[in-house]
Design a protein around this motif. Structure first.
Motif, PDB file in Angstrom:
ATOM      1  N   ASP A  20     -17.728 -28.979  12.114  1.00 30.03           N
ATOM      2  CA  ASP A  20     -17.902 -28.741  13.544  1.00 30.03           C
ATOM      3  C   ASP A  20     -17.035 -27.521  13.850  1.00 30.03           C
ATOM      4  OD1 ASP A  20     -17.935 -28.609  16.259  1.00 30.03           O
ATOM      5  OD2 ASP A  20     -17.579 -30.740  16.611  1.00 30.03           O
TER       6      ASP A  20
ATOM      7  N   LEU B  95     -14.702 -27.676  17.660  1.00 31.77           N
ATOM      8  CA  LEU B  95     -14.299 -29.079  17.808  1.00 31.77           C
ATOM      9  C   LEU B  95     -14.160 -29.495  19.272  1.00 31.77           C
ATOM     10  CD1 LEU B  95     -13.289 -31.639  16.361  1.00 31.77           C
ATOM     11  CD2 LEU B  95     -11.011 -30.614  16.340  1.00 31.77           C
TER      12      LEU B  95
ATOM     13  N   GLY C 171     -13.937 -33.021  20.783  1.00 31.55           N
ATOM     14  CA  GLY C 171     -14.343 -33.905  19.690  1.00 31.55           C
ATOM     15  C   GLY C 171     -15.555 -34.769  20.003  1.00 31.55           C
TER      16      GLY C 171
ATOM     17  N   THR D 119     -18.130 -34.381  17.210  1.00 32.47           N
ATOM     18  CA  THR D 119     -17.506 -34.860  15.974  1.00 32.47           C
ATOM     19  C   THR D 119     -17.372 -36.378  15.966  1.00 32.47           C
ATOM     20  OG1 THR D 119     -16.380 -32.833  15.405  1.00 32.47           O
ATOM     21  CG2 THR D 119     -15.304 -34.829  14.727  1.00 32.47           C
TER      22      THR D 119
ATOM     23  N   GLY E 131     -13.174 -29.986  11.416  1.00 28.54           N
ATOM     24  CA  GLY E 131     -13.303 -29.502  12.797  1.00 28.54           C
ATOM     25  C   GLY E 131     -12.423 -28.287  13.011  1.00 28.54           C
TER      26      GLY E 131
ATOM     27  N   ASP F 201     -11.064 -25.284  15.706  1.00 22.02           N
ATOM     28  CA  ASP F 201     -10.969 -24.780  17.085  1.00 22.02           C
ATOM     29  C   ASP F 201      -9.795 -23.826  17.170  1.00 22.02           C
ATOM     30  OD1 ASP F 201     -12.360 -26.097  19.901  1.00 22.02           O
ATOM     31  OD2 ASP F 201     -10.789 -24.602  20.107  1.00 22.02           O
TER      32      ASP F 201
ATOM     33  N   ARG G  79      -7.563 -28.962  20.087  1.00 17.61           N
ATOM     34  CA  ARG G  79      -7.282 -29.628  18.793  1.00 17.61           C
ATOM     35  C   ARG G  79      -6.444 -30.879  19.003  1.00 17.61           C
ATOM     36  NH1 ARG G  79      -6.046 -24.268  17.237  1.00 17.61           N
ATOM     37  NH2 ARG G  79      -3.830 -24.783  17.179  1.00 17.61           N
TER      38      ARG G  79
ATOM     39  N   LEU H 263     -11.393 -36.962   9.161  1.00 20.69           N
ATOM     40  CA  LEU H 263     -11.414 -35.767   9.997  1.00 20.69           C
ATOM     41  C   LEU H 263     -10.305 -34.810   9.543  1.00 20.69           C
ATOM     42  CD1 LEU H 263     -12.212 -34.123  12.576  1.00 20.69           C
ATOM     43  CD2 LEU H 263     -10.434 -35.401  13.766  1.00 20.69           C
TER      44      LEU H 263
ATOM     45  N   VAL I 170      -8.648 -31.228  10.739  1.00 22.13           N
ATOM     46  CA  VAL I 170      -8.672 -30.256  11.827  1.00 22.13           C
ATOM     47  C   VAL I 170      -8.078 -28.929  11.343  1.00 22.13           C
ATOM     48  CG1 VAL I 170      -7.809 -29.749  14.142  1.00 22.13           C
ATOM     49  CG2 VAL I 170      -8.556 -32.069  13.573  1.00 22.13           C
TER      50      VAL I 170
END
Ligand code: SAM
Length: 484
Positions: free
Chosen positions: A206, A209, A212, A215, A227, A229, A235, A249, A251
């Motif tokens: 993604d 993000l 979310g 996601t 994800g 961002d 985030r 997940l 990030v």
């Protein structure tokens, strides 16, 4: 009322035949135990809706959730975060009660303790309990409870937030920045998730993000998600909301223009799908301090990544008149671009232009208001695109996206204005054409860029119900291709 009681109550009031009642809850606020109880209650609601003969109940539930979220934003969060500065009124709570009765809906709302304390003071209530008792009486369809949001923050962030939110001058304003207050209504949620075909064992990216929203559904379907961002607030909000998914997940802080490189550095060569929901999130535009909106006085900033080198104020106060005019024309299709740029340069020579409202006033002095749209709308959009180099980042993502996908992997992009959509459409059409032809050629030739097929011939746009519930979705377009 605590979370478990709220869930029990909502489930108990759910089953009544012809009408549907929905409990909406923000998963981020729930403990693991309560989350399981909520999932259970949700499953039960779905099966009761099916038993009551409500067709397409899963979609309907999703739709009602969207509507109720929009209602929440309108009736609770906006008053809480904005109008409350001017005077939060109990009439709002009563109006919410009315609206819920009209919808025959049950809504559970988690109110941050710090926000609640501010409201207690603003309303001159005796105590939080007294205030909630009064609110509960005015809104029988509503389940109020409080949660200490700061649990989702690191200790240092939590302490800083507590101090700020207790200061005298701008309590509510600071709350807008906290992850727990982050509220973005996801656009084309079901459509985008369906396009990516998430499942156990799949790895998806993604690239935007945000809060979310997309996601979360990809993770719920069992996929592992990377994800990305560039906005630290987004985030943090997504991480807090999606904590239950643990290491499913990952990030990444960064710009999606470098998606392929950032993933490869982390040992990810190819993935099963890539989603980009381009543009800004509601908290970015709604938060005065981020400087995206001409409706709220704030610093003229507009950076999605607050560490990026050039803010909107830098452009407005230092760029040549011709550069400003070009930005307004190219990214905003603003016909008065030259006159506005000239006025900006005149005004900045008197004093630097540092606030959103001053810039909006300068633009309005050149361009009288016509119709409903504020005269600064196009210029603000243009500046935002320039500050964040949005078209450049999108182009880089388009160029590198397919290389990240396995054969059969899907690339889905949601855009919000014609410049972005044009770029996506043009690129997707190019890579989906087996052959290219030119008038000067005797016959078509194989297309060296051919690598994908269009999943949908036409872009997917929001259904009527989503448009009504979330007017910000009105210009959204989803395009999807599949790698050969
Ligand atoms: C429309 S929001 C995404 C919302 C998300 N799909 C959801 O449902 O919550 C777009 C997000 O992408 C981020 N973003 C936009 N351009 C970006 C870029 N070039 N690189 C990384 N993040 C970007 C913004 O900071 C914002 O948080």
């Amino acid at each position: 009322m605590n979370t478990a009681d709220a869930i029990t109550y909502a489930a108990a009031t759910a089953p009544q035949g012809t009408c549907y009642r929905v409990l909406m809850w923000e998963a981020s606020a729930l403990s693991q135990e309560n989350r399981e109880a909520w999932s259970e209650a949700r499953r039960e609601l779905l099966s009761r809706m099916r038993d009551a003969g409500i067709k397409g109940s899963r979609g309907l539930l999703g739709q009602l959730e969207i509507e109720l979220k929009a209602l929440t934003v309108k009736m609770i969060e906006e008053p809480l975060t904005k109008a409350s500065r001017a005077g939060f009124s109990f009439a709002r709570v009563e109006a919410l009660g009315e609206a819920l009765r009209a919808h025959d809906a049950v809504l559970a709302y988690r109110l941050g303790t710090a926000a609640a304390e501010v409201l207690v003071q603003l309303n001159g209530e005796e105590s939080l309990d007294d205030m909630l008792t009064r609110w509960q009486a005015a809104t029988p369809g509503m389940l109020w409870c409080t949660q200490p949001h700061i649990q989702a923050l690191t200790a240092a962030e939590g302490a800083a937030w507590q101090n700020e939110s207790r200061s005298d001058d701008n309590e509510i304003g600071t709350l807008e920045y906290t992850p727990a207050e982050f509220h973005h209504v996801t656009v084309l949620l079901n459509e985008a998730v369906e396009a990516l075909q998430p499942a156990e064992g799949k790895v998806l990216v993604d690239a935007t993000l945000g809060g979310g929203g997309h996601t979360e559904q990809l993770l719920r379907a069992g996929a592992e998600v990377w994800g990305i961002d560039q906005d630290p607030t987004a985030r943090a909000a997504a991480q807090a909301r999606l904590a239950e998914f643990g290491d499913k997940l990952h990030v990444i802080a960064g710009n999606f223009r470098n998606a392929a490189e950032m993933l490869r550095k982390r040992g990810v060569e190819q993935v099963d799908g890539l989603l980009a929901d381009i543009g800004i999130s509601s908290p970015q535009v709604d938060c005065a301090e981020r400087g995206f909106s001409f409706l709220h006085e704030g610093p003229l900033d507009m950076r999605m990544n607050p560490a990026a080198p050039r803010s909107a104020a830098d452009i407005i106060n230092t760029a040549a008149e011709s550069e400003i005019a070009d930005i307004l024309w190219q990214y905003g299709e603003e016909r008065a671009s030259r006159a506005i740029a000239r006025r900006i340069v005149q005004e900045r020579s008197k004093a630097p232009i540092t606030t959103t409202t001053r810039l909006a006033d300068i633009i309005a002095s050149v361009l009288p208001r016509k119709g409903k749209q504020h005269p600064a709308t196009r210029s603000f959009q243009a500046l935002r695109i320039a500050v964040n180099d949005e078209l450049g980042a999108l182009e880089a993502l388009l160029q590198s996206g397919l290389s990240l996908l396995k054969s059969g992997g899907r690339f889905a992009v949601i855009t919000f204005h014609s410049l972005e959509d044009r770029a996506v459409k043009r690129y997707f059409e190019l890579v989906c054409k087996p052959e290219i032809d030119r008038p000067e050629w005797p016959a078509p030739r194989p297309n060296p860029a051919y690598a994908a097929r269009l999943v949908y011939r036409k872009p997917i746009t929001p259904a009527e119900a989503e448009l009504t519930a979330n007017p910000r979705s009105r210009s959204a377009k989803l395009r999807v291709i599949e790698k050969l």
